[in-house]
Design a protein around this motif. Structure first.
Motif, PDB file in Angstrom:
ATOM      1  N   PHE A 148       0.822  -1.213   0.000  1.00 39.99           N
ATOM      2  CA  PHE A 148       0.000   0.000   0.000  1.00 39.99           C
ATOM      3  C   PHE A 148       0.856   1.262   0.000  1.00 39.99           C
ATOM      4  O   PHE A 148       0.498   2.272  -0.607  1.00 39.99           O
ATOM      5  N   THR A 149       1.994   1.232   0.674  1.00 40.80           N
ATOM      6  CA  THR A 149       2.809   2.445   0.823  1.00 40.80           C
ATOM      7  C   THR A 149       3.862   2.616  -0.263  1.00 40.80           C
ATOM      8  O   THR A 149       4.497   3.671  -0.337  1.00 40.80           O
ATOM      9  N   ALA A 150       4.068   1.592  -1.110  1.00 43.97           N
ATOM     10  CA  ALA A 150       5.168   1.644  -2.076  1.00 43.97           C
ATOM     11  C   ALA A 150       5.077   2.860  -2.991  1.00 43.97           C
ATOM     12  O   ALA A 150       6.072   3.546  -3.239  1.00 43.97           O
ATOM     13  N   LEU A 151       3.885   3.152  -3.504  1.00 43.40           N
ATOM     14  CA  LEU A 151       3.684   4.323  -4.352  1.00 43.40           C
ATOM     15  C   LEU A 151       3.034   5.437  -3.561  1.00 43.40           C
ATOM     16  O   LEU A 151       2.055   5.213  -2.844  1.00 43.40           O
ATOM     17  N   ALA A 152       3.555   6.625  -3.710  1.00 42.74           N
ATOM     18  CA  ALA A 152       3.032   7.755  -2.942  1.00 42.74           C
ATOM     19  C   ALA A 152       1.575   8.041  -3.262  1.00 42.74           C
ATOM     20  O   ALA A 152       0.816   8.520  -2.403  1.00 42.74           O
ATOM     21  N   ALA A 153       1.149   7.743  -4.482  1.00 44.77           N
ATOM     22  CA  ALA A 153      -0.234   8.032  -4.866  1.00 44.77           C
ATOM     23  C   ALA A 153      -1.234   7.239  -4.042  1.00 44.77           C
ATOM     24  O   ALA A 153      -2.349   7.706  -3.780  1.00 44.77           O
ATOM     25  N   GLN A 154      -0.881   6.032  -3.635  1.00 46.60           N
ATOM     26  CA  GLN A 154      -1.760   5.171  -2.846  1.00 46.60           C
ATOM     27  C   GLN A 154      -3.167   5.150  -3.430  1.00 46.60           C
ATOM     28  O   GLN A 154      -4.159   5.448  -2.762  1.00 46.60           O
ATOM     29  N   ASP A 155      -3.244   4.768  -4.685  1.00 46.13           N
ATOM     30  CA  ASP A 155      -4.541   4.743  -5.358  1.00 46.13           C
ATOM     31  C   ASP A 155      -4.543   3.644  -6.410  1.00 46.13           C
ATOM     32  O   ASP A 155      -3.500   3.145  -6.819  1.00 46.13           O
ATOM     33  N   TRP A 156      -5.746   3.292  -6.862  1.00 45.26           N
ATOM     34  CA  TRP A 156      -5.938   2.262  -7.862  1.00 45.26           C
ATOM     35  C   TRP A 156      -5.558   2.769  -9.255  1.00 45.26           C
ATOM     36  O   TRP A 156      -5.441   3.968  -9.486  1.00 45.26           O
ATOM     37  N   TYR A 157      -5.413   1.820 -10.169  1.00 50.30           N
ATOM     38  CA  TYR A 157      -5.296   2.142 -11.590  1.00 50.30           C
ATOM     39  C   TYR A 157      -6.686   1.952 -12.194  1.00 50.30           C
ATOM     40  O   TYR A 157      -7.307   0.894 -12.031  1.00 50.30           O
ATOM     41  N   HIS A 191       7.873   4.450   3.855  1.00 52.63           N
ATOM     42  CA  HIS A 191       7.734   3.138   3.238  1.00 52.63           C
ATOM     43  C   HIS A 191       8.904   2.244   3.638  1.00 52.63           C
ATOM     44  O   HIS A 191      10.068   2.623   3.482  1.00 52.63           O
ATOM     45  N   ARG A 192       8.575   1.079   4.152  1.00 50.51           N
ATOM     46  CA  ARG A 192       9.573   0.061   4.484  1.00 50.51           C
ATOM     47  C   ARG A 192       9.112  -1.262   3.901  1.00 50.51           C
ATOM     48  O   ARG A 192       7.913  -1.555   3.866  1.00 50.51           O
ATOM     49  N   THR A 193      10.040  -2.069   3.452  1.00 51.77           N
ATOM     50  CA  THR A 193       9.680  -3.381   2.935  1.00 51.77           C
ATOM     51  C   THR A 193       9.248  -4.288   4.086  1.00 51.77           C
ATOM     52  O   THR A 193       9.523  -4.014   5.269  1.00 51.77           O
ATOM     53  N   VAL A 194       8.576  -5.374   3.729  1.00 52.60           N
ATOM     54  CA  VAL A 194       8.203  -6.357   4.745  1.00 52.60           C
ATOM     55  C   VAL A 194       9.457  -6.859   5.458  1.00 52.60           C
ATOM     56  O   VAL A 194       9.471  -7.009   6.692  1.00 52.60           O
ATOM     57  N   ALA A 195      10.514  -7.109   4.703  1.00 48.32           N
ATOM     58  CA  ALA A 195      11.760  -7.601   5.307  1.00 48.32           C
ATOM     59  C   ALA A 195      12.299  -6.629   6.345  1.00 48.32           C
ATOM     60  O   ALA A 195      12.719  -7.025   7.438  1.00 48.32           O
ATOM     61  N   THR A 196      12.302  -5.343   6.030  1.00 43.42           N
ATOM     62  CA  THR A 196      12.802  -4.349   6.981  1.00 43.42           C
ATOM     63  C   THR A 196      11.937  -4.282   8.228  1.00 43.42           C
ATOM     64  O   THR A 196      12.444  -4.229   9.358  1.00 43.42           O
ATOM     65  N   LEU A 197      10.632  -4.294   8.049  1.00 42.67           N
ATOM     66  CA  LEU A 197       9.732  -4.230   9.201  1.00 42.67           C
ATOM     67  C   LEU A 197       9.969  -5.399  10.155  1.00 42.67           C
ATOM     68  O   LEU A 197      10.020  -5.211  11.383  1.00 42.67           O
ATOM     69  N   LEU A 198      10.146  -6.588   9.606  1.00 38.85           N
ATOM     70  CA  LEU A 198      10.311  -7.770  10.449  1.00 38.85           C
ATOM     71  C   LEU A 198      11.735  -7.910  10.978  1.00 38.85           C
ATOM     72  O   LEU A 198      11.940  -8.214  12.169  1.00 38.85           O
ATOM     73  N   ASN A 199      12.716  -7.673  10.127  1.00 36.66           N
ATOM     74  CA  ASN A 199      14.112  -7.823  10.566  1.00 36.66           C
ATOM     75  C   ASN A 199      14.481  -6.810  11.637  1.00 36.66           C
ATOM     76  O   ASN A 199      15.289  -7.102  12.529  1.00 36.66           O
ATOM     77  N   THR A 200      13.912  -5.616  11.551  1.00 36.79           N
ATOM     78  CA  THR A 200      14.203  -4.601  12.576  1.00 36.79           C
ATOM     79  C   THR A 200      13.694  -5.052  13.934  1.00 36.79           C
ATOM     80  O   THR A 200      14.351  -4.829  14.968  1.00 36.79           O
ATOM     81  N   LEU A 201      12.536  -5.689  13.961  1.00 34.44           N
ATOM     82  CA  LEU A 201      12.031  -6.243  15.217  1.00 34.44           C
ATOM     83  C   LEU A 201      12.970  -7.316  15.750  1.00 34.44           C
ATOM     84  O   LEU A 201      13.314  -7.332  16.940  1.00 34.44           O
ATOM     85  N   MET A 202      13.394  -8.205  14.885  1.00 35.22           N
ATOM     86  CA  MET A 202      14.281  -9.291  15.330  1.00 35.22           C
ATOM     87  C   MET A 202      15.646  -8.759  15.748  1.00 35.22           C
ATOM     88  O   MET A 202      16.229  -9.235  16.734  1.00 35.22           O
ATOM     89  N   ASP A 203      16.142  -7.746  15.040  1.00 31.80           N
ATOM     90  CA  ASP A 203      17.426  -7.151  15.422  1.00 31.80           C
ATOM     91  C   ASP A 203      17.345  -6.477  16.789  1.00 31.80           C
ATOM     92  O   ASP A 203      18.355  -6.393  17.502  1.00 31.80           O
ATOM     93  N   ALA A 204      16.170  -6.004  17.155  1.00 34.43           N
ATOM     94  CA  ALA A 204      15.982  -5.386  18.472  1.00 34.43           C
ATOM     95  C   ALA A 204      15.921  -6.430  19.578  1.00 34.43           C
ATOM     96  O   ALA A 204      15.982  -6.078  20.758  1.00 34.43           O
ATOM     97  N   GLY A 205      15.776  -7.704  19.201  1.00 35.41           N
ATOM     98  CA  GLY A 205      15.743  -8.781  20.185  1.00 35.41           C
ATOM     99  C   GLY A 205      14.445  -9.554  20.234  1.00 35.41           C
ATOM    100  O   GLY A 205      14.327 -10.551  20.959  1.00 35.41           O
ATOM    101  N   PHE A 206      13.446  -9.131  19.468  1.00 39.53           N
ATOM    102  CA  PHE A 206      12.145  -9.791  19.507  1.00 39.53           C
ATOM    103  C   PHE A 206      12.154 -11.128  18.769  1.00 39.53           C
ATOM    104  O   PHE A 206      12.919 -11.339  17.836  1.00 39.53           O
ATOM    105  N   ARG A 207      11.242 -11.991  19.194  1.00 39.65           N
ATOM    106  CA  ARG A 207      10.926 -13.218  18.466  1.00 39.65           C
ATOM    107  C   ARG A 207       9.519 -13.054  17.902  1.00 39.65           C
ATOM    108  O   ARG A 207       8.559 -12.877  18.648  1.00 39.65           O
ATOM    109  N   ILE A 208       9.393 -13.092  16.591  1.00 37.14           N
ATOM    110  CA  ILE A 208       8.099 -12.883  15.940  1.00 37.14           C
ATOM    111  C   ILE A 208       7.258 -14.149  16.065  1.00 37.14           C
ATOM    112  O   ILE A 208       7.727 -15.254  15.799  1.00 37.14           O
TER     113      ILE A 208
END
Length: 245
Positions: A148-157, A191-208
């Motif tokens: 949803f956040t990848a494109l700034a327009a956040q709208d349909w085609y 905008h952050r990728t799914v990988a960044t969102l999850l890896n940042t949590l794990m790098d902080a010490g969390f277990r997802i």
């Protein structure tokens, strides 16, 4: 950059008219999934980051939480939250999410609903949440989905008749801020990728423990027909993570 669009009177008025602002948690299409990811709250100490009108704070107390702290940068949001809260075990604090500084192990559960995509310092917030959680504590968060956040327009085609054909995704790997329009107002989202969102949590010490990409139920769509196309692409990403014992 610490945004506070909600204290703009016109923006606040428009936000106040949204279904989830009027109908609360049951009008939020993702709530039925987010609720299932929140652990038992009886006798727990709970922190809500980006608490807005205080819906999650009041829900936590209804579930038996010992006390709840709600943090939000907006004075207008907190004014509404306080006006609709009659519970001395709920404390509201006006503060930017990235500025929180609670003692180690202060909370058992931290919730953040649709707030962290407005925050530049996501990594900092994850580390602070990890620190202020007790061992075994849970962090449950929701953000706008990277699709949803990848494109700034956040709208349909659309086709020539204005029919929604598909949801475009581009520049997915470019993790920068997006200058978007929300409620006819310029708003900055990160905008952050799914990988960044999850890896940042794990790098902080969390277990997802749980990841979800919910869609609104048939009942929600029947009550709010404008949500009918929310089943065609993910709009929210929900994550539950625990601090290891």
């Amino acid at each position: 950059m610490k945004q506070n669009k909600y204290d703009d009177p016109l923006f606040f008025e428009k936000y106040s008219q949204m279904p989830r602002s009027v109908g609360g948690l049951n009008a939020a299409g993702e709530w039925y999934v987010l609720r299932s990811m929140i652990p038992g709250l009886k006798d727990k100490k709970v922190l809500d980051l980006g608490c807005g009108f205080g819906w999650h704070c009041r829900y936590a107390r209804e579930q038996g939480a010992q006390f709840v702290v709600g943090v939000d940068i907006s004075a207008r949001m907190l004014e509404r939250a306080r006006a609709t809260t009659h519970d001395t075990a709920i404390e509201y604090r006006q503060q930017a999410i990235e500025d929180i500084d609670f003692a180690d192990g202060s909370f058992d559960v931290v919730i953040s609903s649709l707030a962290l995509h407005y925050v530049a310092a996501y990594e900092v917030v994850c580390r602070k949440v990890f620190r202020c959680l007790a061992a075994g504590g849970t962090f449950v968060l929701s953000v706008e989905h990277p699709v949803f956040t990848a494109l700034a327009a956040q709208d349909w085609y659309y086709d020539e008749q204005g029919q929604r054909l598909h949801w475009p995704v581009d520049n997915y790997q470019q993790e920068t801020l997006r200058q978007t329009r929300f409620l006819d107002t310029d708003v900055v989202k990160y905008h952050r990728t799914v990988a960044t969102l999850l890896n940042t949590l794990m790098d902080a010490g969390f277990r997802i423990t749980t990841i979800a990409e919910p869609q609104p139920t048939a009942e929600v769509i029947a009550a709010y027909p404008e949500m009918k196309d929310e089943t065609r692409r993910p709009i929210f990403l929900l994550v539950a993570a625990v601090k290891p014992v």
